[in-house]
Design an enzyme around this catalytic site. Structure first.
Site, PDB file in Angstrom:
ATOM      1  N   CYS A 199       0.806  -1.232   0.000  1.00 37.73           N
ATOM      2  CA  CYS A 199       0.000   0.000   0.000  1.00 37.73           C
ATOM      3  C   CYS A 199       0.834   1.274   0.000  1.00 37.73           C
ATOM      4  O   CYS A 199       0.865   2.001  -0.993  1.00 37.73           O
ATOM      5  CB  CYS A 199      -0.937  -0.006   1.200  1.00 37.73           C
ATOM      6  SG  CYS A 199      -2.161  -1.315   1.108  1.00 37.73           S
TER       7      CYS A 199
HETATM    8  N1  LIG Z   1      -2.631  -5.770   1.960  1.00 35.36           N
HETATM    9  C1  LIG Z   1      -3.203  -4.763   2.563  1.00 35.36           C
HETATM   10  O1  LIG Z   1      -2.938  -4.508   3.727  1.00 35.36           O
HETATM   11  C2  LIG Z   1      -4.208  -3.886   1.851  1.00 35.36           C
HETATM   12  C3  LIG Z   1      -4.967  -2.998   2.622  1.00 35.36           C
HETATM   13  C4  LIG Z   1      -5.910  -2.212   2.003  1.00 35.36           C
HETATM   14  C5  LIG Z   1      -6.051  -2.264   0.619  1.00 35.36           C
HETATM   15  N2  LIG Z   1      -5.281  -3.114  -0.120  1.00 35.36           N
HETATM   16  C6  LIG Z   1      -5.519  -3.140  -1.564  1.00 35.36           C
HETATM   17  O2  LIG Z   1      -6.323  -4.277  -1.880  1.00 35.36           O
HETATM   18  C7  LIG Z   1      -5.933  -4.842  -3.119  1.00 35.36           C
HETATM   19  C8  LIG Z   1      -5.542  -6.288  -2.915  1.00 35.36           C
HETATM   20  O3  LIG Z   1      -4.431  -6.350  -2.053  1.00 35.36           O
HETATM   21  P1  LIG Z   1      -3.993  -7.675  -1.308  1.00 35.36           P
HETATM   22  O4  LIG Z   1      -2.945  -7.268  -0.338  1.00 35.36           O
HETATM   23  O5  LIG Z   1      -5.183  -8.423  -0.839  1.00 35.36           O
HETATM   24  O6  LIG Z   1      -3.316  -8.470  -2.525  1.00 35.36           O
HETATM   25  P2  LIG Z   1      -2.928 -10.015  -2.538  1.00 35.36           P
HETATM   26  O7  LIG Z   1      -1.856 -10.154  -3.549  1.00 35.36           O
HETATM   27  O8  LIG Z   1      -2.714 -10.510  -1.151  1.00 35.36           O
HETATM   28  O9  LIG Z   1      -4.264 -10.709  -3.072  1.00 35.36           O
HETATM   29  C9  LIG Z   1      -4.758 -10.538  -4.352  1.00 35.36           C
HETATM   30  C10 LIG Z   1      -5.282 -11.875  -4.839  1.00 35.36           C
HETATM   31  O10 LIG Z   1      -5.896 -11.674  -6.118  1.00 35.36           O
HETATM   32  C11 LIG Z   1      -5.638 -12.814  -6.899  1.00 35.36           C
HETATM   33  N3  LIG Z   1      -5.896 -12.476  -8.299  1.00 35.36           N
HETATM   34  C12 LIG Z   1      -5.110 -11.825  -9.175  1.00 35.36           C
HETATM   35  N4  LIG Z   1      -5.755 -11.664 -10.348  1.00 35.36           N
HETATM   36  C13 LIG Z   1      -6.979 -12.227 -10.200  1.00 35.36           C
HETATM   37  C14 LIG Z   1      -8.100 -12.354 -11.040  1.00 35.36           C
HETATM   38  N5  LIG Z   1      -8.115 -11.866 -12.279  1.00 35.36           N
HETATM   39  N6  LIG Z   1      -9.190 -12.986 -10.568  1.00 35.36           N
HETATM   40  C15 LIG Z   1      -9.198 -13.495  -9.315  1.00 35.36           C
HETATM   41  N7  LIG Z   1      -8.163 -13.384  -8.462  1.00 35.36           N
HETATM   42  C16 LIG Z   1      -7.070 -12.744  -8.902  1.00 35.36           C
HETATM   43  C17 LIG Z   1      -4.212 -13.178  -6.565  1.00 35.36           C
HETATM   44  O11 LIG Z   1      -3.921 -14.516  -6.896  1.00 35.36           O
HETATM   45  C18 LIG Z   1      -4.196 -12.933  -5.051  1.00 35.36           C
HETATM   46  O12 LIG Z   1      -4.545 -14.083  -4.330  1.00 35.36           O
HETATM   47  C19 LIG Z   1      -4.812  -3.959  -3.641  1.00 35.36           C
HETATM   48  O13 LIG Z   1      -5.356  -2.986  -4.484  1.00 35.36           O
HETATM   49  C20 LIG Z   1      -4.272  -3.306  -2.397  1.00 35.36           C
HETATM   50  O14 LIG Z   1      -3.666  -2.060  -2.668  1.00 35.36           O
HETATM   51  C21 LIG Z   1      -4.375  -3.948   0.474  1.00 35.36           C
END
Ligand SMILES: NC(=O)c1ccc[n+]([C@@H]2O[C@H](COP(=O)([O-])OP(=O)(O)OC[C@H]3O[C@@H](n4cnc5c(N)ncnc54)[C@H](O)[C@@H]3O)[C@@H](O)[C@H]2O)c1
Length: 438
Positions: free
Chosen positions: A277
């Site tokens: 993030c």
């Molecule tokens: N990690 C955090 O603390 C956090 C907090 C708030 C917001 N975010 C935001 O949330 C979003 C996701 O972050 P995250 O940390 O959960 O990422 P992550 O990488 O942990 O999870 C994303 C998941 O999406 C899957 N994926 C990718 N393409 C896909 C598709 N086309 N269809 C289905 N699944 C698919 C991946 O395999 C993965 O498991 C990002 O935009 C991030 O900026 C993250």
């Protein structure tokens, strides 16, 4: 049934929690949300392209520290959580939350390819009365400019036939006090009706929902929050570098400053910023601002200062070795912690990776301990963790504490190490000559 009005319209079914939810992307954001749906009694389909995650969920095993395997096992056994890589399951869904990654390209431009790929799948199965909510952090305008045309191409009008909103996820991995359930939820729809429907979705499942006037406001909220952190960390890192030059202990300064009961909020210096993030999100905003001819100077400056911190830490290691008339070239350096923050396993964008590479380039022989990261396999670095023990500490010419995991025994670190560079003030109070603070 989805798409039919047999059990009333979507809004009333959301209120009665009589609907099927789909969560696309089961990572740090998506899995906790899917678990909340299941816990609220909603039937949820979790979809991810990563087959390993799907297999683990089906086997009742968690891969996210904050979610116990037990919770997954129960939800799967009760039939409330189904995991699949088959997007055709979307045809059954009344609502879809898109929680896929939003990285930056090498040029620091937004990479929306995951959002677009996920939305293309949703568009294949979109049906009347479906609610789609984007949760991935992105620049203001994404929902309206990128997603609306993809769904309206299917002949469904947003706000009338289907509903589309943005709701920023604010989850803080490793934070036991604030979780997906009790962190207030901001929701902004493409139309007022979209906001109303999306608000109803979250109201049934989460504790506190805050609707805003439109999707762009909701998108901007998340970027304000993360830019606020990035800029304040940048400021305190600059104060730390300045204090070091002036021979002042910045940690003592912050401890004293935070006794002020108003108008001050403590931020702490560190080895650099990490995670999916804070290092990335502000650049989504500055990229978009440029399209309006606006240069976001705070964002760029904070990025530069925060990006310098790993170099500064590597320099501190060189200085520490110098005290013992030792050159960094050939020295054994032990890194404590490679995750980007304490008590979690996430190494994405971790400053540890930069520090490690900088020191290896100078000829240091690196090893690391991290109870949460048994194997490091990132950016061409492949290493196995050493056991955290007195013997491991004793072997090193210099120890550099990058992540202050609670599981590291502070006393043992000070007792057994020859010299420690402490980037987190984790060894506060141990002001012996051995400890070099950031
Ligand atoms: N990690 C955090 O603390 C956090 C907090 C708030 C917001 N975010 C935001 O949330 C979003 C996701 O972050 P995250 O940390 O959960 O990422 P992550 O990488 O942990 O999870 C994303 C998941 O999406 C899957 N994926 C990718 N393409 C896909 C598709 N086309 N269809 C289905 N699944 C698919 C991946 O395999 C993965 O498991 C990002 O935009 C991030 O900026 C993250």
């Amino acid at each position: 049934m989805p798409g039919s009005n047999a059990q009333g319209d979507l809004l009333s079914r959301l209120k009665q929690k009589n609907f099927t939810a789909a969560v696309l992307g089961l990572g740090y954001v998506g899995l906790p949300l899917a678990v909340e749906y299941a816990g609220a009694g909603v039937s949820v389909i979790g979809i991810d392209t990563d087959g390993t995650k799907i297999r683990m969920i089906r086997a009742g095993k968690s891969y996210i520290g904050d979610i116990p395997s037990e919770t997954i096992r129960e939800a799967v056994a009760a039939g409330r959580l189904r995991a699949t890589s088959d997007f055709s399951a979307l045809a059954e869904a009344d609502t879809v939350n898109i929680c896929v990654p939003t990285p930056l390209r090498k040029t620091k431009d937004p990479d929306l390819s995951y959002i677009v790929a996920a939305a293309e799948q949703v568009a294949k199965y979109v049906h009347k009365d479906m609610l789609i909510v984007l949760e991935s952090t992105t620049y203001p305008g994404t929902t309206e400019e990128v997603l609306v045309p993809m769904f309206e191409k299917k002949g469904l009008k947003v706000g009338r036939d289907i509903f589309l909103a943005f709701s920023p996820e604010r989850v803080d991995p490793g934070n036991a006090q604030f979780t997906t359930k009790n962190i207030p939820r901001v929701v902004g729809g493409v139309t007022p009706r979209c906001t109303k429907v999306a608000t109803a979705l979250y109201t049934g499942v989460l504790e506190n929902v805050h609707p805003v006037s439109c999707a762009s406001v909701a998108e901007m909220v998340k970027l304000l929050e993360n830019t606020f952190r990035s800029v304040n960390i940048g400021l305190v890192n600059e104060i730390a570098l300045m204090s070091d030059r002036m021979g002042i202990d910045v940690w003592e300064v912050i401890d004293a400053a935070k006794t002020k009961p108003f108008g001050f909020m403590p931020f702490y210096p560190g080895p650099g910023i990490g995670g999916h993030c804070i290092p990335l999100d502000p650049f989504y905003l500055s990229w978009k601002a440029k399209q309006y001819g606006f240069e976001s100077r705070f964002i760029e400056l904070a990025g530069v200062i925060n990006g310098q911190m790993p170099h500064y830490v590597a320099g501190k290691v060189v200085d520490a070795l110098n005290r013992f008339k030792k050159s960094v070239n050939g020295a054994k350096v032990l890194m404590l912690g490679v995750a980007y923050k304490k008590n979690i396993s996430d190494v994405r964008e971790s400053p540890a990776l930069d520090i490690l590479q900088l020191l290896v380039k100078k000829g240091a022989r690196l090893s690391y301990c991290d109870p949460y990261v048994p194997v490091l396999d990132e950016h061409g670095i492949r290493m196995k963790a050493e056991k955290f023990s007195a013997a491991t500490l004793r072997k090193a010419d210099c120890v550099v504490l990058v992540t202050d995991h609670d599981r590291f025994d502070r006393r043992m670190i000070v007792r057994e190490s020859k010299v420690v560079v402490d980037t987190r003030n984790a060894l506060k109070g141990c002001n012996g000559k051995k400890v070099i603070k950031l």
